[in-house]
Design an enzyme around this catalytic site. Sequence first.
Site: not given
Length: 324
Positions: A109, A111, A129, A132, A184, A235
């Site tokens: 949580s 990032g 960060d 959010t 991703n 990815d």
Amino acid sequence: MMSQQDLPTLFYSGKSNSAVPIISESELQTITAEPWLEISKKGLQLEGLNFDRQGQLFLLDVFEGNIFKINPETKEIKRPFVSHKANPAAIKIHKDGRLFVCYLGDFKSTGGIFAATENGDNLQDIIEDLSTAYCIDDMVFDSKGGFYFTDFRGYSTNPLGGVYYVSPDFRTVTPIIQNISVANGIALSTDEKVLWVTETTAKRLHRIALEDDGVTIQPFGATIPYYFTGHEGPDSCCIDSDDNLYVAMYGQGRVLVFNKRGYPIGQILIPGRDEGHMLRSTHPQFIPGTNQLIICSNDIEMGGGSMLYTVNGFAKGHQSFQFQ
């Protein structure tokens, strides 16, 4: 009665000899990449390939936070700065030259995205960060200067991730799709009408057709044209000028290529993959103005180093926001 020695017996042969056998895509046009540049003899989690307006290549390593700058002509490698945020995962370059760095934080949580000069100065929180709960893995600019980003949270049976759009003034965040498992890679079509998203742990490719406002999905516009197989999954990704999509397959040492409708049309293999080497292929990116594709991978599991590989793609790379 038949003795054990006379029973039908399975043997490792053909595809079963490979550490990462290719089954469903075995009939695709297939080429093997050539080594281009060794970044380190140490296994670094390379990611985030992006070129600036001068043709210099930026990339990073996730776990140590190093930001690298490479001159493609001389192959000189510099390390202009180290991310002050934990686990950076992608670099995208604004047309004003700033680096926008996505970071995963604690993978739960914390990032976000910060912007900086290419030397790491003039830091600015774009998505912070503290206010959010995102775990931001990747982003792509549109021509207006806004951007879409992927939220990397969740796992196969707990789809907490999603895709969001941030307005050009960076003040408004709008959800595009939610409830997906570890969103991703992300790419935007040349006409900005189609958003591509890879969903790693559920192994799905999302094709999202957008209305003119860039945030509303067209009726029946969100589809899943492809399901991937094998360990790990899709990815980071990029497009070429023909709107083909190039998707790095993490844990498989290859890149799959799809046409603009989501059909697989080719694949690129990393040397040594059948023996289990260089499987952590994470990101493809085109050298600007050419069809030469650069792919990063590393050999952490086998005690090897970190490499960039190269091939020619179907078409020249798309000239995105930073070149406008």
